[in-house]
Scaffold this motif. Sequence first.
Motif, PDB file in Angstrom:
ATOM      1  N   LEU A  41      -7.287  -2.662  -3.363  1.00  0.00           N
ATOM      2  CA  LEU A  41      -6.849  -1.924  -2.199  1.00  0.00           C
ATOM      3  C   LEU A  41      -5.407  -1.260  -2.516  1.00  0.00           C
ATOM      4  N   LYS A  42      -4.589  -2.254  -3.145  1.00  0.00           N
ATOM      5  CA  LYS A  42      -3.159  -1.839  -3.773  1.00  0.00           C
ATOM      6  C   LYS A  42      -3.314  -0.734  -4.683  1.00  0.00           C
ATOM      7  N   GLY A  43      -4.232  -0.925  -5.738  1.00  0.00           N
ATOM      8  CA  GLY A  43      -4.207   0.161  -6.907  1.00  0.00           C
ATOM      9  C   GLY A  43      -4.694   1.612  -6.321  1.00  0.00           C
ATOM     10  N   ILE A  44      -5.771   1.539  -5.636  1.00  0.00           N
ATOM     11  CA  ILE A  44      -6.305   3.062  -5.285  1.00  0.00           C
ATOM     12  C   ILE A  44      -5.749   3.230  -4.028  1.00  0.00           C
ATOM     13  N   PHE A  45      -5.426   2.536  -2.946  1.00  0.00           N
ATOM     14  CA  PHE A  45      -5.243   3.064  -1.489  1.00  0.00           C
ATOM     15  C   PHE A  45      -3.506   2.789  -1.449  1.00  0.00           C
ATOM     16  N   ARG A  46      -2.958   2.423  -2.649  1.00  0.00           N
ATOM     17  CA  ARG A  46      -1.204   2.446  -2.459  1.00  0.00           C
ATOM     18  C   ARG A  46      -1.010   1.540  -1.309  1.00  0.00           C
ATOM     19  N   MET A  47      -1.466   0.485  -0.954  1.00  0.00           N
ATOM     20  CA  MET A  47      -0.977  -0.394  -0.078  1.00  0.00           C
ATOM     21  C   MET A  47      -0.321  -1.548  -0.655  1.00  0.00           C
ATOM     22  N   GLY A  48       0.699  -1.975   0.089  1.00  0.00           N
ATOM     23  CA  GLY A  48       1.500  -3.230  -0.470  1.00  0.00           C
ATOM     24  C   GLY A  48       0.464  -4.505  -0.065  1.00  0.00           C
ATOM     25  N   GLU A  49       1.140  -5.492  -0.661  1.00  0.00           N
ATOM     26  CA  GLU A  49       0.476  -6.830  -0.479  1.00  0.00           C
ATOM     27  C   GLU A  49      -0.101  -7.112   0.945  1.00  0.00           C
ATOM     28  N   GLY A  50       0.900  -7.160   1.839  1.00  0.00           N
ATOM     29  CA  GLY A  50       0.577  -7.641   3.151  1.00  0.00           C
ATOM     30  C   GLY A  50      -0.704  -6.675   3.809  1.00  0.00           C
ATOM     31  N   GLU A  51      -0.489  -5.400   3.610  1.00  0.00           N
ATOM     32  CA  GLU A  51      -1.561  -4.498   4.265  1.00  0.00           C
ATOM     33  C   GLU A  51      -2.889  -4.842   3.622  1.00  0.00           C
ATOM     34  N   ALA A  52      -2.789  -4.842   2.516  1.00  0.00           N
ATOM     35  CA  ALA A  52      -4.098  -4.967   1.520  1.00  0.00           C
ATOM     36  C   ALA A  52      -4.924  -6.476   2.033  1.00  0.00           C
ATOM     37  N   LEU A  53      -3.801  -7.321   2.112  1.00  0.00           N
ATOM     38  CA  LEU A  53      -4.620  -8.799   2.769  1.00  0.00           C
ATOM     39  C   LEU A  53      -5.107  -8.583   4.005  1.00  0.00           C
ATOM     40  N   GLY A  54      -4.327  -7.696   4.799  1.00  0.00           N
ATOM     41  CA  GLY A  54      -4.703  -7.698   6.247  1.00  0.00           C
ATOM     42  C   GLY A  54      -6.254  -6.910   6.331  1.00  0.00           C
ATOM     43  N   VAL A  55      -6.319  -6.070   5.547  1.00  0.00           N
ATOM     44  CA  VAL A  55      -7.467  -5.193   5.404  1.00  0.00           C
ATOM     45  C   VAL A  55      -8.797  -6.059   4.601  1.00  0.00           C
ATOM     46  N   MET A  56      -8.388  -6.619   3.600  1.00  0.00           N
ATOM     47  CA  MET A  56      -9.392  -7.421   3.244  1.00  0.00           C
ATOM     48  C   MET A  56      -9.984  -8.321   4.262  1.00  0.00           C
ATOM     49  N   LEU A  57      -9.083  -9.253   4.780  1.00  0.00           N
ATOM     50  CA  LEU A  57      -9.477 -10.335   5.694  1.00  0.00           C
ATOM     51  C   LEU A  57     -10.357  -9.706   6.884  1.00  0.00           C
ATOM     52  N   THR A  58      -9.769  -8.297   7.333  1.00  0.00           N
ATOM     53  CA  THR A  58     -10.817  -7.743   8.576  1.00  0.00           C
ATOM     54  C   THR A  58     -12.006  -7.699   7.982  1.00  0.00           C
ATOM     55  N   ALA A  59     -12.273  -6.839   6.938  1.00  0.00           N
ATOM     56  CA  ALA A  59     -13.596  -6.811   6.274  1.00  0.00           C
ATOM     57  C   ALA A  59     -14.271  -8.110   6.079  1.00  0.00           C
TER      58      ALA A  59
END
Length: 101
Positions: A41-59
């Motif tokens: 998520l950080k590498g391809i979608f240019r997210m920061g750690e917090g946002e990437a963590l939130g999206v991963m946890l929601t999925a």
Amino acid sequence: MSDTTTLPMIKTKPKTERPKLYKVILLNDDFTPRDFVVSVLKGIFRMGEGEALGVMLTAHQKGACVVAVYTKEIAETKARQGTELGQKHGYPLTFTTERES
Ligand code: TYC
């Protein structure tokens, strides 16, 4: 007599077409490590750690999560890149795309 001809005024309304937008959706699975999902998520979608963590946890908790919205080609490219990165590491990580209503 006047030589001028009166023509009906035709107004052409300029059409500004909005591009159709597509969601990139992250699907949960039981095998891909959480930190690998976050790094994709950080590498391809240019997210920061917090946002990437939130999206991963929601999925992880709900089964799927909308990652971002793009025009068709960009959405399909990013979904393919994310899915291929998982495959390259032996994980079933999957991103899909869906037309926005
Ligand atoms: N469910 C995975 C695990 O427990 C982590 C995961 C989260 C995988 C989100 C995919 O889209 C996903 N290791």
